[in-house]
Design a protein around this motif. Structure first.
Motif, short mmCIF file in Angstrom:
data_model
loop_
_atom_site.label_atom_id
_atom_site.label_comp_id
_atom_site.label_asym_id
_atom_site.label_seq_id
_atom_site.Cartn_x
_atom_site.Cartn_y
_atom_site.Cartn_z
N GLY A 1 45.71 26.84 13.18
CA GLY A 1 45.18 27.90 14.05
C GLY A 1 43.91 28.53 13.49
N ILE A 2 43.91 28.81 12.17
CA ILE A 2 42.72 29.38 11.54
C ILE A 2 41.56 28.39 11.61
CG2 ILE A 2 41.73 30.13 9.34
CD1 ILE A 2 43.52 32.22 10.53
N GLY A 3 41.85 27.11 11.33
CA GLY A 3 40.81 26.09 11.38
C GLY A 3 40.25 25.93 12.79
N LEU A 4 41.14 26.01 13.79
CA LEU A 4 40.69 25.88 15.18
C LEU A 4 39.81 27.06 15.58
CD1 LEU A 4 41.33 23.64 17.21
CD2 LEU A 4 43.07 25.13 18.20
N PHE A 5 40.19 28.26 15.11
CA PHE A 5 39.38 29.44 15.41
C PHE A 5 37.98 29.31 14.82
CE2 PHE A 5 37.77 33.49 13.70
CZ PHE A 5 37.55 34.18 14.90
N PHE A 6 37.90 28.91 13.55
CA PHE A 6 36.59 28.78 12.91
C PHE A 6 35.79 27.61 13.47
CE2 PHE A 6 38.14 31.69 9.63
CZ PHE A 6 36.99 32.43 9.40
N SER A 7 36.49 26.59 13.97
CA SER A 7 35.75 25.47 14.58
C SER A 7 35.02 25.93 15.84
CB SER A 7 36.70 24.31 14.88
OG SER A 7 37.59 24.63 15.93
N PHE A 8 35.62 26.87 16.58
CA PHE A 8 34.96 27.38 17.78
C PHE A 8 33.79 28.31 17.42
CE2 PHE A 8 39.01 26.20 19.90
CZ PHE A 8 38.46 25.33 20.83
N THR A 9 33.90 29.00 16.27
CA THR A 9 32.75 29.79 15.82
C THR A 9 31.60 28.87 15.41
OG1 THR A 9 33.41 29.94 13.48
CG2 THR A 9 34.30 31.61 14.99
N GLU A 10 31.95 27.69 14.90
CA GLU A 10 30.91 26.73 14.51
C GLU A 10 30.18 26.16 15.72
OE1 GLU A 10 33.40 24.19 12.29
OE2 GLU A 10 33.53 25.59 10.59
N ILE A 11 30.92 25.83 16.77
CA ILE A 11 30.26 25.31 17.97
C ILE A 11 29.44 26.42 18.63
CG2 ILE A 11 32.04 25.73 19.73
CD1 ILE A 11 29.95 22.51 19.27
N LEU A 12 29.90 27.67 18.49
CA LEU A 12 29.10 28.79 18.96
C LEU A 12 27.80 28.88 18.16
CD1 LEU A 12 28.70 31.45 20.58
CD2 LEU A 12 29.99 32.62 18.77
N GLY A 13 27.90 28.66 16.83
CA GLY A 13 26.71 28.66 15.98
C GLY A 13 25.74 27.56 16.36
N VAL A 14 26.27 26.37 16.70
CA VAL A 14 25.41 25.27 17.14
C VAL A 14 24.67 25.65 18.42
CG1 VAL A 14 25.41 22.90 18.04
CG2 VAL A 14 26.80 23.47 16.04
N TRP A 15 25.39 26.23 19.36
CA TRP A 15 24.77 26.63 20.64
C TRP A 15 23.72 27.72 20.43
CZ3 TRP A 15 24.99 31.31 23.42
CH2 TRP A 15 24.44 31.25 24.70
N LEU A 16 24.03 28.71 19.60
CA LEU A 16 23.08 29.78 19.34
C LEU A 16 21.83 29.25 18.64
CD1 LEU A 16 25.44 32.69 18.16
CD2 LEU A 16 24.04 32.65 20.25
N THR A 17 22.04 28.33 17.69
CA THR A 17 20.89 27.75 16.96
C THR A 17 20.01 26.95 17.90
OG1 THR A 17 22.29 27.59 14.99
CG2 THR A 17 20.22 26.37 14.97
N TYR A 18 20.62 26.14 18.76
CA TYR A 18 19.84 25.36 19.73
C TYR A 18 19.04 26.29 20.64
CZ TYR A 18 18.81 22.41 23.75
OH TYR A 18 18.17 21.76 24.78
#
Length: 205
Positions: A172-189
């Motif tokens: 669950g923790i890993g899944l939560f942080f994985s969605f923050t990472e894809i958010l980071g990818v989108w924000l960076t793009y």
């Protein structure tokens, strides 16, 4: 400046990377604390946790520098690394959530057999001996083994009792942080394609 513009996106990326920096420092600190107080004697476990913390710190620091300077190359590599980390972490998190009891037992036994130091840590902490059977002719770090009439339980009985809950928590923790990472990818793009309003309007960023 409305949300979604240059300043808002920049602040969101900075906040995300500061969060990653704090998490990386927490990982390094916990590993060092565990080794300092002799809670974990396995050098490989401590080194792995510290290695993950250092890697996360470097990635987050690069992302923070790229965001503050609006540096296209740094932001590009940060975005690519973050996307790869997202894929790996998402797969591992899903695997943790999907493992059944037999698969959990097999993986735990494989991990048990790989490191004597880890075995000693678990035996000492959980007060148990052996994984699937207790060998009273051998050695054990548990306090129950040192009694005049030792009667220890196997470590698999204790570990498997909590393994499902731990795996669900980690997944669950890993899944939560994985969605923050894809958010980071989108924000960076998005941030890479926004012009700095304070710069020359004719300059390409």
């Amino acid at each position: 400046m409305v949300c979604g513009g240059y300043i808002c996106t920049k602040n969101a990326l900075c906040a995300l990377n500061i969060l990653y920096v704090l998490v990386s420092l927490l990982l390094i600190g916990v590993a060092a604390w565990g080794k300092w107080f002799d809670l974990v004697s396995s050098i490989r476990v401590v080194a792995a946790i510290i290695g993950v913390g250092i890697f996360l710190f470097i990635v987050a620091f690069a992302g923070l520098c790229g965001t503050l300077k609006h540096h296209q190359i740094l932001l590009f590599f940060y975005m690519m690394i973050l996307f790869i980390v997202f894929i790996v972490q998402f797969c591992i998190s899903c695997a943790c959530l999907a493992l059944n009891k037999d698969q959990q037992n097999h993986l735990l036994e494989v991990g048990w057999n790989k490191s004597d130091a880890t075995q000693q840590d678990i035996e000492k902490t959980l007060n148990c001996c052996g994984y699937s059977k207790v060998d009273y002719t051998g050695t054990c770090a548990a306090s129950c083994f040192k009694d005049p009439s030792p009667s220890c339980v196997t470590c698999s009985n204790i570990i498997l009792e909590y393994a499902g809950d731990v795996l669900r928590f980690v997944g669950g923790i890993g899944l939560f942080f994985s969605f923050t990472e894809i958010l980071g990818v989108w924000l960076t793009y998005r941030f890479r394609n926004i012009k700095d309003p304070r710069s020359n309007s004719g300059a390409f960023l």
